[in-house]
Design an enzyme around this catalytic site. Structure first.
Site, PDB file in Angstrom:
ATOM      1  CG  ASP A   1      -2.113  -1.352   1.035  1.00  0.00           C
ATOM      2  OD1 ASP A   1      -2.413  -1.484  -0.053  1.00  0.00           O
ATOM      3  OD2 ASP A   1      -3.081  -0.931   2.292  1.00  0.00           O
TER       4      ASP A   1
ATOM      5  CB  ALA B   1       1.060  -3.127  10.392  1.00  0.00           C
TER       6      ALA B   1
ATOM      7  CD  GLU C   1      -7.751 -11.286  10.350  1.00  0.00           C
ATOM      8  OE1 GLU C   1      -7.804 -11.645  11.521  1.00  0.00           O
ATOM      9  OE2 GLU C   1      -8.486 -11.793   9.072  1.00  0.00           O
TER      10      GLU C   1
ATOM     11  CE1 TYR D   1      -2.701  -6.753  10.402  1.00  0.00           C
ATOM     12  CE2 TYR D   1      -5.071  -7.548   9.953  1.00  0.00           C
ATOM     13  CZ  TYR D   1      -3.481  -7.105   9.991  1.00  0.00           C
ATOM     14  OH  TYR D   1      -4.061  -6.305   8.903  1.00  0.00           O
TER      15      TYR D   1
ATOM     16  CB  SER E   1      -7.487  -5.072   9.093  1.00  0.00           C
ATOM     17  OG  SER E   1      -8.065  -5.910   8.423  1.00  0.00           O
TER      18      SER E   1
ATOM     19  CG  LEU F   1       0.148   3.342   4.898  1.00  0.00           C
ATOM     20  CD1 LEU F   1       0.112   3.052   3.257  1.00  0.00           C
ATOM     21  CD2 LEU F   1      -1.714   3.131   5.069  1.00  0.00           C
TER      22      LEU F   1
HETATM   23  P1  NAP Z   1       2.589  -4.564   3.586  1.00  0.00           P
HETATM   24  O1  NAP Z   1       2.968  -5.008   2.330  1.00  0.00           O
HETATM   25  O2  NAP Z   1       2.763  -6.360   5.259  1.00  0.00           O
HETATM   26  O3  NAP Z   1       3.521  -3.845   4.109  1.00  0.00           O
HETATM   27  C1  NAP Z   1       3.500  -3.117   6.145  1.00  0.00           C
HETATM   28  C2  NAP Z   1       4.660  -2.017   6.032  1.00  0.00           C
HETATM   29  O4  NAP Z   1       5.036  -1.749   7.340  1.00  0.00           O
HETATM   30  C3  NAP Z   1       6.218  -2.812   5.666  1.00  0.00           C
HETATM   31  O5  NAP Z   1       6.215  -1.882   4.964  1.00  0.00           O
HETATM   32  C4  NAP Z   1       7.279  -2.892   6.628  1.00  0.00           C
HETATM   33  O6  NAP Z   1       8.315  -2.858   6.104  1.00  0.00           O
HETATM   34  C5  NAP Z   1       6.098  -2.179   7.722  1.00  0.00           C
HETATM   35  N1  NAP Z   1       6.997  -1.733   9.284  1.00  0.00           N
HETATM   36  C6  NAP Z   1       6.608  -3.618   9.362  1.00  0.00           C
HETATM   37  N2  NAP Z   1       7.172  -3.444  10.795  1.00  0.00           N
HETATM   38  C7  NAP Z   1       7.709  -2.126  11.080  1.00  0.00           C
HETATM   39  C8  NAP Z   1       8.200  -1.395  12.385  1.00  0.00           C
HETATM   40  N3  NAP Z   1       8.547  -2.201  13.679  1.00  0.00           N
HETATM   41  N4  NAP Z   1       8.462  -0.108  12.141  1.00  0.00           N
HETATM   42  C9  NAP Z   1       8.434   0.243  10.951  1.00  0.00           C
HETATM   43  N5  NAP Z   1       7.220   0.136   9.421  1.00  0.00           N
HETATM   44  C10 NAP Z   1       7.119  -0.880   9.597  1.00  0.00           C
HETATM   45  O7  NAP Z   1       1.353  -4.348   4.224  1.00  0.00           O
HETATM   46  P2  NAP Z   1       0.260  -3.583   3.389  1.00  0.00           P
HETATM   47  O8  NAP Z   1      -0.700  -4.825   2.343  1.00  0.00           O
HETATM   48  O9  NAP Z   1       0.400  -2.686   2.274  1.00  0.00           O
HETATM   49  O10 NAP Z   1      -1.061  -3.446   3.959  1.00  0.00           O
HETATM   50  C11 NAP Z   1      -0.898  -1.862   5.050  1.00  0.00           C
HETATM   51  C12 NAP Z   1      -1.640  -1.286   5.701  1.00  0.00           C
HETATM   52  O11 NAP Z   1      -2.275  -1.501   5.875  1.00  0.00           O
HETATM   53  C13 NAP Z   1      -1.161  -2.786   7.065  1.00  0.00           C
HETATM   54  O12 NAP Z   1      -0.922  -2.014   8.016  1.00  0.00           O
HETATM   55  C14 NAP Z   1      -2.134  -3.596   7.054  1.00  0.00           C
HETATM   56  O13 NAP Z   1      -2.413  -4.500   8.388  1.00  0.00           O
HETATM   57  C15 NAP Z   1      -3.109  -2.608   6.458  1.00  0.00           C
HETATM   58  N6  NAP Z   1      -3.996  -3.322   6.053  1.00  0.00           N
HETATM   59  C16 NAP Z   1      -3.790  -4.312   5.086  1.00  0.00           C
HETATM   60  C17 NAP Z   1      -4.600  -4.617   4.019  1.00  0.00           C
HETATM   61  C18 NAP Z   1      -4.437  -5.503   2.854  1.00  0.00           C
HETATM   62  O14 NAP Z   1      -5.688  -6.123   2.240  1.00  0.00           O
HETATM   63  N7  NAP Z   1      -3.131  -4.916   2.066  1.00  0.00           N
HETATM   64  C19 NAP Z   1      -6.054  -4.488   4.367  1.00  0.00           C
HETATM   65  C20 NAP Z   1      -6.776  -3.773   5.728  1.00  0.00           C
HETATM   66  C21 NAP Z   1      -5.583  -3.535   6.575  1.00  0.00           C
HETATM   67  P3  NAP Z   1       9.687  -3.029   6.294  1.00  0.00           P
HETATM   68  O15 NAP Z   1       9.826  -3.398   5.006  1.00  0.00           O
HETATM   69  O16 NAP Z   1      10.778  -2.788   7.133  1.00  0.00           O
HETATM   70  O17 NAP Z   1       9.371  -4.954   6.867  1.00  0.00           O
HETATM   71  O1  G4F Z   2      -4.702 -13.517   2.357  1.00  0.00           O
HETATM   72  P1  G4F Z   2      -4.743 -14.255   3.439  1.00  0.00           P
HETATM   73  O2  G4F Z   2      -3.308 -14.688   4.433  1.00  0.00           O
HETATM   74  O3  G4F Z   2      -4.978 -12.745   4.136  1.00  0.00           O
HETATM   75  P2  G4F Z   2      -6.317 -12.451   5.321  1.00  0.00           P
HETATM   76  O4  G4F Z   2      -5.543 -13.657   6.548  1.00  0.00           O
HETATM   77  O5  G4F Z   2      -7.440 -12.061   5.876  1.00  0.00           O
HETATM   78  O6  G4F Z   2      -5.494 -11.158   6.189  1.00  0.00           O
HETATM   79  C1  G4F Z   2      -5.403  -9.816   5.118  1.00  0.00           C
HETATM   80  O7  G4F Z   2      -6.487  -9.350   5.012  1.00  0.00           O
HETATM   81  C2  G4F Z   2      -6.863  -7.925   5.946  1.00  0.00           C
HETATM   82  C3  G4F Z   2      -8.132  -7.336   5.850  1.00  0.00           C
HETATM   83  O8  G4F Z   2      -9.171  -8.565   5.658  1.00  0.00           O
HETATM   84  C4  G4F Z   2      -5.632  -7.789   6.587  1.00  0.00           C
HETATM   85  F1  G4F Z   2      -6.129  -6.508   7.382  1.00  0.00           F
HETATM   86  C5  G4F Z   2      -4.318  -8.085   6.792  1.00  0.00           C
HETATM   87  O9  G4F Z   2      -3.379  -7.412   6.903  1.00  0.00           O
HETATM   88  C6  G4F Z   2      -3.827  -9.493   5.139  1.00  0.00           C
HETATM   89  O10 G4F Z   2      -3.981  -8.278   4.160  1.00  0.00           O
HETATM   90  O11 G4F Z   2      -6.092 -15.633   3.958  1.00  0.00           O
HETATM   91  C7  G4F Z   2      -7.211 -14.862   2.840  1.00  0.00           C
HETATM   92  C8  G4F Z   2      -7.540 -16.051   3.301  1.00  0.00           C
HETATM   93  C9  G4F Z   2      -7.680 -16.947   4.749  1.00  0.00           C
HETATM   94  O12 G4F Z   2      -9.022 -17.032   5.247  1.00  0.00           O
HETATM   95  C10 G4F Z   2      -6.954 -17.976   4.964  1.00  0.00           C
HETATM   96  O13 G4F Z   2      -6.615 -18.982   5.856  1.00  0.00           O
HETATM   97  O14 G4F Z   2      -7.085 -17.313   2.690  1.00  0.00           O
HETATM   98  C11 G4F Z   2      -6.685 -18.591   3.644  1.00  0.00           C
HETATM   99  N1  G4F Z   2      -5.984 -19.271   2.802  1.00  0.00           N
HETATM  100  C12 G4F Z   2      -6.092 -20.453   2.066  1.00  0.00           C
HETATM  101  N2  G4F Z   2      -5.148 -21.498   1.927  1.00  0.00           N
HETATM  102  C13 G4F Z   2      -4.598 -19.315   2.725  1.00  0.00           C
HETATM  103  C14 G4F Z   2      -3.852 -20.325   2.696  1.00  0.00           C
HETATM  104  N3  G4F Z   2      -3.953 -17.953   3.575  1.00  0.00           N
HETATM  105  C15 G4F Z   2      -2.464 -17.648   2.640  1.00  0.00           C
HETATM  106  N4  G4F Z   2      -1.774 -16.846   3.335  1.00  0.00           N
HETATM  107  N5  G4F Z   2      -2.235 -19.041   2.530  1.00  0.00           N
HETATM  108  C16 G4F Z   2      -2.521 -20.826   1.908  1.00  0.00           C
HETATM  109  O15 G4F Z   2      -2.334 -21.175   1.865  1.00  0.00           O
END
Ligand code: NAP
Ligand code: G4F
Length: 341
Positions: free
Chosen positions: A14, A81, A136, A158, A134, A79
């Protein structure tokens, strides 16, 4: 003068899309990056040469105060986490510290640097704060679809940490009159998604099988349902939230649910393959507690922010499969984080 944004999590999926979006809007963009030789910083810099980097860590209060003092941002997007749900059972305390307490440290850095205290109840001239909440947090859902008013029942450390950050953001808004909002974002994906998340694991798996680099794909629970959208659409919503006249929280999603099984079918079909010949169900990939379904009601964002998603589920899956086929055909290595489309 250009508006200035500070993004934590700049090296993540993101962070990269948000930085691109804000740069295109004429912002001066700063990214908080941690570690002394973090390889993800150079990956980010290759794609986003105009982003300026400030060092800091969500575990280190002083570093956040220094970063905010130095950048003097108009807008802060938190962002950063530990975002991979299964890791939150393995390292629950670290997840609480980064994903939960990190929000407190960031809010405190803003509060201290902008001189906000109890009783100073004016929002004018304040730094605006966005928290990446999130879906979640809804966990074992109490109603479907989920809205801004739906209760939380998180199912992972989480989700619990995110709920803490969410309520704290609300509390700083109410206690100090800060312009602080949470976007409750549902799953959003892209070719830059981490390889550990299920969408990317599947599209990389499909590409490897198609190119003869693998013969099977091991997956956990195929019955879970998610509301999957495109990350590029969701970062627009983050920005819109901070432009609203009043600070409010918003649910962001497509309003459509698909199962992991449907995701798998769509991805294998996009590459002309029959998924049942390659997918192996692996009980060890099931979670201690699962979130069975998530589905957004994004009406408030549509009505108040004018936000709409533009990429359908099928187009998203096809985009990711095509991108991974291209990456692997060109000798790219997703495990090395070598290239980002
Ligand atoms: P991501 O690709 O896993 O990126 C996480 C970021 O957090 C990375 O830049 C990581 O930096 C940084 N980070 C981890 N530990 C840290 C620390 N101690 N201090 C400062 N930065 C740190 O996640 P994303 O998918 O872009 O998501 C962005 C945010 O939205 C997260 O907070 C996630 O929980 C939330 N979110 C995501 C989704 C989704 O579907 N993608 C949905 C809802 C909410 P490094 O590269 O240094 O590890
Ligand atoms: O892709 P996932 O790991 O995403 P999850 O757990 O939904 O979380 C993501 O979305 C959240 C927003 O709702 C964010 F807050 C969070 O940071 C993250 O970005 O898993 C999605 C689904 C789960 O139900 C999991 O049990 O896929 C199912 N799954 C089935 N097989 C799997 C797998 N997930 C993963 N990662 N790997 C598998 O092999």
């Amino acid at each position: 003068m250009a508006r200035r944004a500070l993004i934590t999590g700049i090296t993540g999926q993101d962070g990269s899309y948000l930085a691109e979006h804000l740069l295109a809007q004429g912002y001066e963009v700063w990214g908080l990056a941690r570690g002394q030789a973090n390889p993800r910083v150079s990956r980010m810099r290759k794609l986003l040469a105009d982003v300026q980097v400030v060092r800091g860590d969500l575990l280190d209060q002083g570093s956040l105060i220094s970063a905010v003092e130095r950048v003097q941002p108009d807008e802060v997007y938190n962002l950063g986490a530990i975002s991979f749900v299964p890791m939150s059972w393995e390292q629950a305390e670290l997840t609480a510290e980064v994903t939960g307490m990190g929000v407190l440290r960031m809010l405190e850095a803003i509060r201290v640097c902008s001189g906000v205290s109890r009783g100073s109840n004016t929002r004018s001239g304040q730094m605006r704060f966005y928290q990446a909440s999130s879906s979640e947090m809804f966990g074992q859902v109490t109603e479907t679809p989920q809205t801004e008013r739906t209760g939380f029942h998180p199912r992972s450390p989480y989700g619990v940490a995110k709920a803490y950050g969410h309520f704290l953001t609300q509390n700083y808004r109410e206690s100090y009159g800060m312009y602080a909002v949470s976007g409750i974002l549902f799953n959003h994906e892209s070719p830059r998604r981490g390889a550990e998340f299920v969408t990317r694991k599947v599209t990389l798996g499909v590409a490897r099988i198609k190119l003869g680099l693998a013969s099977e794909l091991r997956l956990g629970n195929l019955e879970a349902r998610r509301d999957w959208g495109f990350a590029g659409d969701y970062v627009r919503a983050m920005h819109l939230m901070l432009q609203a006249a009043a600070p409010e929280d918003y649910v962001i999603g497509t309003g459509r649910m698909k199962s992991v099984r449907e995701l798998v079918e769509a991805a294998f079909t996009a590459a002309g393959l029959d998924w049942e010949q390659y997918v192996i169900r692996d009980q060890t990939l099931h979670r201690p507690a699962e979130v069975d379904l998530l589905c957004a009601d994004p009406k408030k964002a549509r009505v108040q922010l004018g936000w709409e998603p533009t990429v359908s589920f099928d187009d998203l899956v096809a985009m990711m499969v095509e991108s991974d086929l291209r990456l692997l055909s060109n000798g790219g290595d997703p495990d090395q984080d070598s290239s980002w489309p």
